[in-house]
Write an enzyme that holds these catalytic residues in place. Structure first.
Site, short mmCIF file in Angstrom:
data_model
loop_
_atom_site.label_atom_id
_atom_site.label_comp_id
_atom_site.label_asym_id
_atom_site.label_seq_id
_atom_site.Cartn_x
_atom_site.Cartn_y
_atom_site.Cartn_z
N ASP A 34 0.97 -1.04 -0.04
CA ASP A 34 -0.02 -0.06 -0.05
C ASP A 34 0.93 1.32 -0.13
O ASP A 34 0.42 2.31 -0.64
CB ASP A 34 -0.81 0.17 1.33
CG ASP A 34 -1.89 -0.90 1.06
OD1 ASP A 34 -2.03 -1.58 0.26
OD2 ASP A 34 -2.84 -1.09 2.12
N PHE A 35 1.98 1.01 0.59
CA PHE A 35 2.86 2.36 0.88
C PHE A 35 3.36 2.70 -0.56
O PHE A 35 3.31 3.81 -0.95
CB PHE A 35 4.11 1.85 1.79
CG PHE A 35 5.06 2.90 2.14
CD1 PHE A 35 4.61 4.02 2.93
CD2 PHE A 35 6.17 3.04 1.60
CE1 PHE A 35 5.46 5.03 3.07
CE2 PHE A 35 7.09 4.16 1.48
CZ PHE A 35 6.93 5.23 2.65
N GLU A 36 3.96 1.69 -1.35
CA GLU A 36 4.33 1.93 -2.64
C GLU A 36 3.23 2.63 -3.58
O GLU A 36 3.50 3.43 -4.43
CB GLU A 36 4.93 0.74 -3.42
CG GLU A 36 6.30 0.31 -2.68
CD GLU A 36 6.80 -0.78 -3.06
OE1 GLU A 36 7.77 -0.97 -3.59
OE2 GLU A 36 6.12 -1.90 -2.77
N LEU A 81 -10.90 8.56 2.36
CA LEU A 81 -10.25 9.16 3.38
C LEU A 81 -8.83 9.98 2.75
O LEU A 81 -8.27 9.01 1.85
CB LEU A 81 -9.75 8.55 4.45
CG LEU A 81 -10.80 8.38 5.62
CD1 LEU A 81 -10.38 7.62 6.90
CD2 LEU A 81 -11.19 9.82 5.94
N LYS A 113 -7.13 2.23 11.87
CA LYS A 113 -7.69 2.33 10.62
C LYS A 113 -7.46 0.80 10.18
O LYS A 113 -6.56 0.15 10.10
CB LYS A 113 -6.99 2.89 9.37
CG LYS A 113 -7.54 2.86 8.01
CD LYS A 113 -6.62 3.91 7.30
CE LYS A 113 -7.08 3.99 5.68
NZ LYS A 113 -7.59 2.71 5.23
N ARG A 134 -18.63 -0.42 -0.85
CA ARG A 134 -18.37 0.97 -1.24
C ARG A 134 -18.60 1.02 -2.57
O ARG A 134 -19.02 2.31 -2.95
CB ARG A 134 -16.99 1.52 -0.75
CG ARG A 134 -16.77 2.84 -0.41
CD ARG A 134 -15.52 3.36 -0.30
NE ARG A 134 -14.65 3.44 -1.68
CZ ARG A 134 -14.41 4.46 -2.27
NH1 ARG A 134 -14.98 5.70 -1.69
NH2 ARG A 134 -14.00 4.71 -3.42
N LYS A 285 -11.08 11.77 13.00
CA LYS A 285 -12.48 12.22 12.69
C LYS A 285 -12.87 13.49 13.70
O LYS A 285 -12.77 13.37 14.81
CB LYS A 285 -13.46 11.44 12.45
CG LYS A 285 -12.98 10.07 11.65
CD LYS A 285 -14.17 9.14 11.76
CE LYS A 285 -13.50 7.71 12.18
NZ LYS A 285 -14.53 6.87 11.96
N LYS A 309 -1.25 7.24 8.22
CA LYS A 309 -0.90 5.91 7.80
C LYS A 309 0.55 5.59 8.42
O LYS A 309 1.57 6.18 8.42
CB LYS A 309 -0.77 5.54 6.19
CG LYS A 309 -2.05 5.51 5.82
CD LYS A 309 -2.61 4.25 5.06
CE LYS A 309 -2.91 4.20 3.73
NZ LYS A 309 -3.04 3.13 2.93
S1 IVH Z 1 -14.06 6.62 8.82
C1 IVH Z 1 -15.63 9.59 5.42
N1 IVH Z 1 -12.99 5.03 10.25
O1 IVH Z 1 -10.67 3.49 5.44
C2 IVH Z 1 -14.68 8.66 5.77
N2 IVH Z 1 -12.68 4.78 8.00
O2 IVH Z 1 -9.54 5.05 3.26
C3 IVH Z 1 -15.24 7.50 6.68
N3 IVH Z 1 -11.52 2.53 7.27
O3 IVH Z 1 -13.21 3.53 2.84
C4 IVH Z 1 -14.01 6.60 6.77
N4 IVH Z 1 -10.90 2.03 9.34
O4 IVH Z 1 -13.09 1.66 4.50
C5 IVH Z 1 -13.16 5.41 8.74
N5 IVH Z 1 -11.89 3.47 11.77
C6 IVH Z 1 -12.13 3.96 10.42
C7 IVH Z 1 -11.62 3.02 9.33
C8 IVH Z 1 -11.79 3.28 8.06
C9 IVH Z 1 -10.86 1.71 7.98
C10 IVH Z 1 -11.31 2.59 5.96
C11 IVH Z 1 -12.70 2.70 5.04
C12 IVH Z 1 -12.64 3.88 4.10
C13 IVH Z 1 -11.15 3.76 4.18
C14 IVH Z 1 -10.71 5.17 3.73
#
Ligand code: IVH
Length: 675
Positions: A34-36, A81, A113, A134, A285, A309
């Site tokens: 993912d990093f790359e 995000l 995450k 999604r 958030k 990340k």
């Molecule tokens: S909040 C509006 N919280 O990361 C953004 N996302 O790169 C709402 N993800 O599509 C996402 N853990 O699949 C949120 N604790 C977490 C998360 C998370 C994983 C994933 C999610 C999102 C992606 C965004």
């Protein structure tokens, strides 16, 4: 840089990104970290920002939709995000927010995450109605059928808003990932690359039998549409989620101010290796929904949240040699033999190189210094070569030449990435024989690794079943065998002839047929002949939907598309049919013993098991019922006679109550079985 080279690079990056996105998202077989990937996307973003007039069409990064699924609109879009690996960027995010909201006292929620698949779960009037991926953010795939298998998701909510979209992540626990990979390894199958890809593949399985064997988990963290609006903040909402019984993070301390949020992010970095799910970062958030509104969003990202990340653990070491690992089924996996190096808490001396294409693409050579990586519980991977440290005399690695040198006569079949041996090698024969004789198969006393090696090397045995044909004199030829040990092994072989049918089935080493499946097959077919003669329709029922889509319904517990294909292909090989014939000729038991404990009143009664029983495992309960002459079915219908319910029994129990089916607990079951 001239404009021309920049534009060329843009084109190059777009092609690369599209390819990696396809490997990651649709093939579930990532070739870079993912990093790359994020580095490529960031670089493209920078360049495209410079030449907006040349902007190409959207790349559609992150779109997970696949063929064969019903698509559904999200009421509220599922945004992505913005990502960063950089503390400075993170602070800039905080400053922008403070300015936009006009206060420094912004409350933040900081969470791990979770590295899985984003999901929107809809409840209408408090009832679970569907789960959708999604997709492109506006429209995703309906995966309700597989998400419904997750027991921890509540089906009914009390006092819920009329419409509620709950956002979360479906993932695979590291322990489950390891369990499934250990099973694949034991069956000589290629291993899954990482938990995220396995979760993504599982969510999209059309084969429910297979899906049921892989335990998915879900964690809920976000709010989509909510009518009428019922929450003032994320932390409010999460408390409600907890009350309703959703799996969600327990600790949601709200952090006041960006400094406190940053501290929480760093805390998570320390904690993350001990979490039961794969995580690659922290999500920060804004807590209050009104402030989220005020902060706004772009078409892709909210301004009120960011993902920080954590870079994966990496190390540099020297790749001394590339060796070839031959699986029990003959598939060849190249392996990097490394100078041992400490990485993410353990010493790494080997790493997978996937396949020949991968070695060629990265131009990995023996003697190279390489960067290796371990993220989550991933098998270490060779990421790239440190070209500056390449020895002057290094030679490109020639995969086919190496196979030849090693005497491995292998070919690539169809569009498969792996080379497979044309005929079994010495090692394969040994492993096959050891498997045949092991505790979970025919359990032949005295036939372990050392004896198997001798038997194969002396050519006394080729196919495992040949062990039954040896006479005293031949056994005496083996190193260390005397009268007594020969007596023992012959006695061991005699005993093995009387064992249960499932052991003989498991002993064959049919790819994808582990011990449990062998038991299920034995129970269903009752004799090896019947299994050998099985037609596709005996293994699996095909249903063609109204729209022409094909789905499969299992006939035998544990046997889905993959397993049935394996079985059919195994018995289509005349060599394998000869084995079975030889087993028969040697006098092995190849039929299911008639149940001797039939209980009056139980014959042909149908039972359904649900929930966890206090002392009986699923299989034990099933065995008891079947030994008594009853049948066990997977779903409750009018034809069900008894439902045996344990703790955390779910919808099957409800259905049984609705239909007025007799419900038993474990004690009740034992009572009617006279146990
Ligand atoms: S909040 C509006 N919280 O990361 C953004 N996302 O790169 C709402 N993800 O599509 C996402 N853990 O699949 C949120 N604790 C977490 C998360 C998370 C994983 C994933 C999610 C999102 C992606 C965004």
């Amino acid at each position: 840089m001239s404009k021309e080279t920049d534009l060329e690079e843009i084109q190059h990056l777009r092609r690369l990104i599209a390819r990696y996105e396809d490997l990651y998202r649709r093939k579930n077989a990532p070739e870079i970290s993912d990093f790359e990937f994020d580095e490529l996307v960031t670089r493209l973003g920078k360049l495209e920002g410079k030449y907006q007039e040349h902007a190409g069409p959207e790349l559609g990064i992150g779109d997970d939709r696949s063929e064969g699924f019903q698509q559904r609109d999200h009421r509220e879009p599922m945004l992505s995000l913005d990502n960063t690996y950089d503390e400075g960027d993170f602070r800039a995010f905080g400053e922008r927010l403070q300015k936009a909201l006009g206060t420094n006292d912004v409350d933040f929620v900081v969470e791990p995450k979770v590295d899985g698949v984003a999901l929107s779960i809809t409840y209408e009037k408090g009832r679970f109605v569907r789960a959708v991926t999604r997709g492109n953010g506006n429209r995703g795939d309906d995966v309700t059928h597989n998400i419904a298998l997750i027991q921890s998701l509540p089906r009914e909510l009390t006092d819920a808003p009329d419409l509620l979209e709950i956002r979360g992540e479906v993932y695979m626990e590291l322990a489950e990932f390891q369990r499934l990979n250990a099973e694949r390894e034991a069956e000589g199958e290629a291993l899954y690359a990482n938990p995220r890809n396995l979760a993504a593949g599982t969510v999209k399985l059309l084969d429910q039998v297979e899906a049921r064997k892989r335990r998915l988990s879900v964690i809920c963290y976000g709010l989509g549409a909510c009518e009428p609006q019922a929450f003032a903040s994320l932390s409010d909402f999460k408390r409600r989620l907890k009350d309703w019984g959703f799996p969600t993070r327990n600790d949601i301390p709200v952090q006041r101010g960006i400094e406190a949020a940053w501290k929480a992010v760093q805390q998570l970095d320390l904690l993350r290796r001990d979490l039961p799910f794969p995580t690659d970062g922290a999500v920060v958030k804004v807590d209050r929904l009104a402030e989220q509104q005020k902060a706004g969003r772009t078409s892709k990202f909210p301004h009120w949240a960011v993902a920080f990340k954590f870079p994966p653990d990496q190390a540099e070491t020297i790749l001394r040699a590339i060796s070839m690992q031959v699986g029990r089924t003959g598939a060849i996996t190249p392996v990097a033999e490394l100078d041992p190096v400490l990485l993410a808490g353990s010493t790494v001396a080997r790493a997978t190189l996937h396949n020949a294409d991968e070695i060629a693409r990265k131009d990995i050579r023996e003697g190279d210094t390489v960067r290796i990586q371990k993220a989550g519980e991933i098998i270490p991977q060779v990421l790239s070569v440190v070209l500056a440290k390449r020895p002057a005399d290094s030679q490109p690695f020639n995969f086919e030449a190496r196979l030849k040198e090693l005497g491995l006569d292998a070919v690539r079949v169809g569009d498969e990435a792996a080379y497979k041996l044309r005929a079994p090698s010495r090692d394969m024969k040994i492993r096959r024989l050891v498997h045949f004789a092991c505790k979970q198969c025919l359990d032949i006393d005295g036939l372990g690794d050392a004896v198997a090696e001798q038997l194969i090397d002396s050519k006394l045995v080729d196919a495992p079943v040949d062990a039954f044909k040896l006479n005293r004199g031949e056994w005496m030829m083996l190193d260390g065998f005397k009268e007594k040990s020969v007596d023992n092994i012959i006695a061991g072989l005699e005993q093995a002839k009387q064992r249960e049918l499932w052991r003989a089935i498991h002993a064959l080493g049919i790819p994808n047929v582990g011990m449990q499946t062998a038991k299920d097959l034995a129970r269903h077919f009752k004799a090896m002949d019947a299994l050998e003669a099985a037609k596709p329709s005996d293994l699996l029922h095909t249903k063609v939907g109204k729209k022409g889509g094909v789905s499969y319904e299992s006939v035998i517990s544990g046997v889905g598309v993959e397993v049935s294909e394996s079985i059919l292909s195994f018995f289509s090989d005349p060599n394998h049919r000869d084995w079975v014939q030889a087993m028969r000729a040697a006098g092995l038991n190849l039929v299911e013993a008639a149940s001797t404990t039939a209980v009056t009143g139980i014959a042909d009664k149908t039972f359904v098991l649900t929930g966890t029983l206090p002392s009986l495992g699923r299989d034990e309960a099933r065995d008891l019922i079947e030994k008594a002459g009853g049948k066990v079915s997977g779903s409750v219908s009018k034809k069900t006679d008894y439902v045996v319910a344990g703790e955390e029994a779910g919808s099957k129990l409800t259905k049984a109550q609705e239909l007025g089916v007799t419900i038993l607990d474990e004690a009740g079951l034992r009572a009617i079985l006279g146990n």
